[in-house]
Design an enzyme around this catalytic site. Structure first.
Site, PDB file in Angstrom:
ATOM      1  N   GLY A 262     -43.997   3.983  29.781  1.00 18.96           N
ATOM      2  CA  GLY A 262     -44.610   4.161  28.469  1.00 18.96           C
ATOM      3  C   GLY A 262     -44.775   5.592  28.012  1.00 18.96           C
ATOM      4  O   GLY A 262     -45.186   5.837  26.875  1.00 18.96           O
ATOM      5  N   GLU A 296     -42.672   3.457  36.096  1.00 22.01           N
ATOM      6  CA  GLU A 296     -41.484   2.812  35.506  1.00 22.01           C
ATOM      7  C   GLU A 296     -41.114   3.453  34.172  1.00 22.01           C
ATOM      8  O   GLU A 296     -41.123   2.797  33.135  1.00 22.01           O
ATOM      9  CB  GLU A 296     -41.777   1.327  35.244  1.00 22.01           C
ATOM     10  CG  GLU A 296     -42.191   0.526  36.452  1.00 22.01           C
ATOM     11  CD  GLU A 296     -42.745  -0.851  36.068  1.00 22.01           C
ATOM     12  OE1 GLU A 296     -43.071  -1.081  34.890  1.00 22.01           O
ATOM     13  OE2 GLU A 296     -42.852  -1.695  36.971  1.00 22.01           O
ATOM     14  N   PRO A 297     -40.808   4.740  34.153  1.00 21.80           N
ATOM     15  CA  PRO A 297     -40.447   5.358  32.872  1.00 21.80           C
ATOM     16  C   PRO A 297     -39.046   4.952  32.421  1.00 21.80           C
ATOM     17  O   PRO A 297     -38.133   4.839  33.246  1.00 21.80           O
ATOM     18  CB  PRO A 297     -40.499   6.859  33.182  1.00 21.80           C
ATOM     19  CG  PRO A 297     -40.257   6.951  34.652  1.00 21.80           C
ATOM     20  CD  PRO A 297     -40.719   5.673  35.283  1.00 21.80           C
ATOM     21  N   GLY A 298     -38.902   4.704  31.140  1.00 25.08           N
ATOM     22  CA  GLY A 298     -37.584   4.416  30.571  1.00 25.08           C
ATOM     23  C   GLY A 298     -37.252   5.457  29.517  1.00 25.08           C
ATOM     24  O   GLY A 298     -36.413   6.331  29.708  1.00 25.08           O
ATOM     25  N   ARG A 299     -37.981   5.381  28.410  1.00 27.73           N
ATOM     26  CA  ARG A 299     -37.736   6.268  27.272  1.00 27.73           C
ATOM     27  C   ARG A 299     -37.805   7.747  27.647  1.00 27.73           C
ATOM     28  O   ARG A 299     -36.985   8.543  27.207  1.00 27.73           O
ATOM     29  CB  ARG A 299     -38.790   5.983  26.187  1.00 27.73           C
ATOM     30  CG  ARG A 299     -38.588   6.760  24.899  1.00 27.73           C
ATOM     31  CD  ARG A 299     -39.820   6.625  23.992  1.00 27.73           C
ATOM     32  NE  ARG A 299     -40.237   5.253  23.819  1.00 27.73           N
ATOM     33  CZ  ARG A 299     -39.767   4.432  22.874  1.00 27.73           C
ATOM     34  NH1 ARG A 299     -38.872   4.863  22.020  1.00 27.73           N
ATOM     35  NH2 ARG A 299     -40.200   3.186  22.794  1.00 27.73           N
ATOM     36  N   ARG A 338     -33.706   1.290  15.877  1.00 27.51           N
ATOM     37  CA  ARG A 338     -35.094   1.770  15.885  1.00 27.51           C
ATOM     38  C   ARG A 338     -35.663   2.096  14.509  1.00 27.51           C
ATOM     39  O   ARG A 338     -36.791   1.726  14.218  1.00 27.51           O
ATOM     40  CB  ARG A 338     -35.247   2.975  16.832  1.00 27.51           C
ATOM     41  CG  ARG A 338     -34.929   2.627  18.297  1.00 27.51           C
ATOM     42  CD  ARG A 338     -35.340   3.724  19.271  1.00 27.51           C
ATOM     43  NE  ARG A 338     -36.778   3.845  19.313  1.00 27.51           N
ATOM     44  CZ  ARG A 338     -37.488   4.775  18.706  1.00 27.51           C
ATOM     45  NH1 ARG A 338     -36.894   5.735  18.028  1.00 27.51           N
ATOM     46  NH2 ARG A 338     -38.785   4.769  18.772  1.00 27.51           N
ATOM     47  N   CYS A 370     -25.729  -4.703   4.867  1.00 28.98           N
ATOM     48  CA  CYS A 370     -26.307  -5.307   3.662  1.00 28.98           C
ATOM     49  C   CYS A 370     -27.779  -5.660   3.861  1.00 28.98           C
ATOM     50  O   CYS A 370     -28.165  -6.832   3.807  1.00 28.98           O
ATOM     51  CB  CYS A 370     -25.501  -6.533   3.286  1.00 28.98           C
ATOM     52  SG  CYS A 370     -23.767  -6.143   3.114  1.00 28.98           S
ATOM     53  N   GLU A 371     -28.607  -4.666   4.149  1.00 31.01           N
ATOM     54  CA  GLU A 371     -30.051  -4.818   4.303  1.00 31.01           C
ATOM     55  C   GLU A 371     -30.667  -3.495   3.850  1.00 31.01           C
ATOM     56  O   GLU A 371     -30.200  -2.438   4.273  1.00 31.01           O
ATOM     57  CB  GLU A 371     -30.448  -4.996   5.784  1.00 31.01           C
ATOM     58  CG  GLU A 371     -29.743  -6.087   6.531  1.00 31.01           C
ATOM     59  CD  GLU A 371     -30.646  -7.286   6.786  1.00 31.01           C
ATOM     60  OE1 GLU A 371     -31.834  -7.226   6.423  1.00 31.01           O
ATOM     61  OE2 GLU A 371     -30.132  -8.264   7.336  1.00 31.01           O
ATOM     62  N   TYR A 399     -33.239   2.906  24.109  1.00 28.98           N
ATOM     63  CA  TYR A 399     -33.399   1.863  23.085  1.00 28.98           C
ATOM     64  C   TYR A 399     -32.449   2.126  21.910  1.00 28.98           C
ATOM     65  O   TYR A 399     -32.787   1.890  20.756  1.00 28.98           O
ATOM     66  CB  TYR A 399     -34.872   1.755  22.646  1.00 28.98           C
ATOM     67  CG  TYR A 399     -35.786   1.552  23.832  1.00 28.98           C
ATOM     68  CD1 TYR A 399     -35.755   0.345  24.546  1.00 28.98           C
ATOM     69  CD2 TYR A 399     -36.617   2.570  24.297  1.00 28.98           C
ATOM     70  CE1 TYR A 399     -36.550   0.162  25.664  1.00 28.98           C
ATOM     71  CE2 TYR A 399     -37.409   2.392  25.420  1.00 28.98           C
ATOM     72  CZ  TYR A 399     -37.370   1.191  26.099  1.00 28.98           C
ATOM     73  OH  TYR A 399     -38.148   1.006  27.217  1.00 28.98           O
TER      74      TYR A 399
HETATM   75  C1  LIG Z   1     -40.304  -1.412  28.754  1.00 32.44           C
HETATM   76  C2  LIG Z   1     -41.017  -1.340  30.038  1.00 32.44           C
HETATM   77  C3  LIG Z   1     -41.119  -0.114  30.706  1.00 32.44           C
HETATM   78  C4  LIG Z   1     -40.576   1.169  30.156  1.00 32.44           C
HETATM   79  O1  LIG Z   1     -41.197   1.585  28.985  1.00 32.44           O
HETATM   80  P1  LIG Z   1     -40.873   3.040  28.417  1.00 32.44           P
HETATM   81  O2  LIG Z   1     -41.750   3.167  27.241  1.00 32.44           O
HETATM   82  O3  LIG Z   1     -39.438   3.057  28.065  1.00 32.44           O
HETATM   83  O4  LIG Z   1     -41.196   4.019  29.485  1.00 32.44           O
HETATM   84  C5  LIG Z   1     -41.744  -0.109  31.941  1.00 32.44           C
HETATM   85  N1  LIG Z   1     -42.269  -1.237  32.486  1.00 32.44           N
HETATM   86  C6  LIG Z   1     -42.187  -2.424  31.851  1.00 32.44           C
HETATM   87  C7  LIG Z   1     -42.782  -3.629  32.493  1.00 32.44           C
HETATM   88  C8  LIG Z   1     -41.582  -2.520  30.608  1.00 32.44           C
HETATM   89  O5  LIG Z   1     -41.520  -3.701  29.996  1.00 32.44           O
END
Ligand SMILES: *Cc1c(COP(=O)(O)O)cnc(C)c1O
Length: 446
Positions: A262, A296-299, A338, A370-371, A399
């Site tokens: 997050g 669990e970083p993604g973004r 997004r 077309c939106e 994303y």
């Molecule tokens: C989406 C998600 C993440 C990653 O979120 P980011 O905002 O991209 O860091 C981590 N854990 C879980 C369970 C998620 O669903």
């Protein structure tokens, strides 16, 4: 870049956007460089729209997280939330940095394995997992399954016991904390669909300890995405720490807390989420509990590591009742969702130094779908951009490509990766015939 005129708008100008993103540089001859590679060379070879990922940026981001973890002295594993960008090349770069994966589907399990990520470094999250997905995770031997409800606990118990194996389980706790982020990406409020209510979690943990095929090892939480300050994290981890103490007092073992992802990034002029502050929030609330920790970083890892290249198909002059021109690009909401999904702001920088250094105007940047929601920027102060000019849409590494669709029969865009001065195609542009390849005709229409 010193000759760039300053914008009067509140939007950061090209110079400010590039100054905040050291991987991007404007070269007087070659135009915009990403990790030293001219983006025009990639667009010349692959056309547009094309996504470009920077391997060096991915490594730098992981390195910054690792440095913050090392400084904390805590045992914190990194499980990249691969839903942010699950390209095998991205996963491979991250796996070589020793990063594991947080998966949310059987498809992501297969992808993570295909990228060579060891199942012992994979954790499985998600509010609904099918029997087949749980079975596949148990066969693979994933490190841990983050269970989100009493019902899922029973489902998993039956499957694991039937297979004669034991599933290591954390309970995902919904801490009822407002992450202060966009409504569509907040996940830790009591009426969100995610996780077990805090007040139910201790009793469910005790019940889990008695279920066949289940070994409860701890708790997990994830309160949302694009969180820029540590306060919501800290509030959530305090609630989880209370739970750990409660269930331990009841005689149950707790060895693991999964702190979720997050952490947010700077899309416009925000201060990006600080790894030190994030890890600091974990340490402050959970550091003394003697548990194995994970994030669990993604973004935060992938977002700044990608740009989307697009060309302006036409410049539509303002008509009666409108003041600003529309710049219509060959990328659209089907490529980058997004802005239409979350009203997200993305920086836009011309690839050509001549354009980037030219005079400014206000314009709208839109895709051809077309939106009306197919809009990348409204009332944006930009250099004057003409038909044929190329643009980079910034911070699209997370994303972005993963959320693409083929709406309006628009094939999936090409993808490239830059790495240490080299670049390679990592996904060919989808041929238009592939859009109907898997379609079948009923025999009465053949
Ligand atoms: C989406 C998600 C993440 C990653 O979120 P980011 O905002 O991209 O860091 C981590 N854990 C879980 C369970 C998620 O669903």
């Amino acid at each position: 870049m010193d000759t760039l005129p300053s914008l009067t708008s509140a939007d950061p100008d090209t110079r400010a956007l590039l100054a905040a993103r050291p991987a991007l540089r404007m070269n007087a001859v070659d135009g915009l460089l990403f990790e030293g590679v001219p983006l025009n060379a990639i667009a010349d070879a692959l056309g547009t729209p094309t996504w470009v990922m920077g391997a060096g940026t991915l490594r730098i981001r992981v390195g910054r997280l690792r440095a913050a973890i090392a400084a904390s002295g805590l045992p914190i594993a990194i499980h990249y939330a691969m839903k942010a960008n699950d390209h095998l090349a991205v996963l491979r770069v991250l796996a070589r940095e020793g990063v594991g994966a947080d998966i949310v589907s059987g498809g992501e399990l297969a992808r993570a394995r295909a990228a060579g990520i060891d199942a012992r470094h994979i954790v499985f999250s998600g509010v609904g997992k099918s029997d087949d997905e749980l079975r596949a995770a148990l066969v693979a031997g994933v490190a841990q399954i983050n269970v989100e409800s009493a019902e899922e606990l029973d489902q998993l118990s039956a499957i694991a016991a039937g297979m004669g194996v034991t599933a290591r389980v954390t309970l995902r706790v919904n801490p009822d904390v407002d992450a202060g982020t966009h409504a569509k990406i907040t996940t830790g409020l009591a009426d969100n669909k995610f996780g077990v209510a805090w007040g139910d979690a201790a009793a469910l943990y005790a019940r889990a300890a008695g279920l066949p095929g289940i070994e409860p090892v701890g708790f997990s939480t994830h309160i949302g995405s694009q969180i820029l300050t540590p306060a919501p994290f800290r509030a959530a981890y305090a609630r989880v720490a209370d739970l750990v103490r409660i269930v331990r007092a009841q005689g149950h073992a707790v060895s693991t807390v999964d702190c979720g992802g997050g952490l947010g990034i700077a899309y416009r002029d925000e201060t990006e989420g600080s790894p030190e502050a994030f890890i600091g929030a974990i340490g402050a609330e959970l550091g003394a509990l003697d548990v194995r920790l994970a994030i669990e970083p993604g973004r935060w890892i992938a977002g700044p590591a990608g740009v989307l290249l697009t060309s302006v198909i036409l410049r539509k002059a303002p008509g009666e009742g409108t003041a600003l021109p529309f710049l219509v690009t060959d990328a659209a909401m089907n490529d980058l969702a997004r802005p239409s999904l979350y009203e997200a702001w993305h920086g836009i920088v011309p690839l050509s130094p001549r354009v980037a250094l030219g005079p400014l105007e206000q314009a709208h940047v839109v895709g051809p779908v077309c939106e009306s929601g197919d809009t990348f920027a409204r009332d944006r102060a930009l250099p004057i951009i003409e038909r044929g000019d190329r643009l980079a849409v910034l911070d699209t590494g997370a994303y972005g490509a993963v959320m693409s669709s083929t709406y309006n029969a628009r094939p999936l865009a090409a993808q490239a990766m830059v790495d240490d001065g080299r670049w390679a195609t990592i996904r060919a542009r989808q041929p238009v015939e592939a859009l109907w390849d898997a379609e079948r005709q009923p025999d009465w229409l053949a």
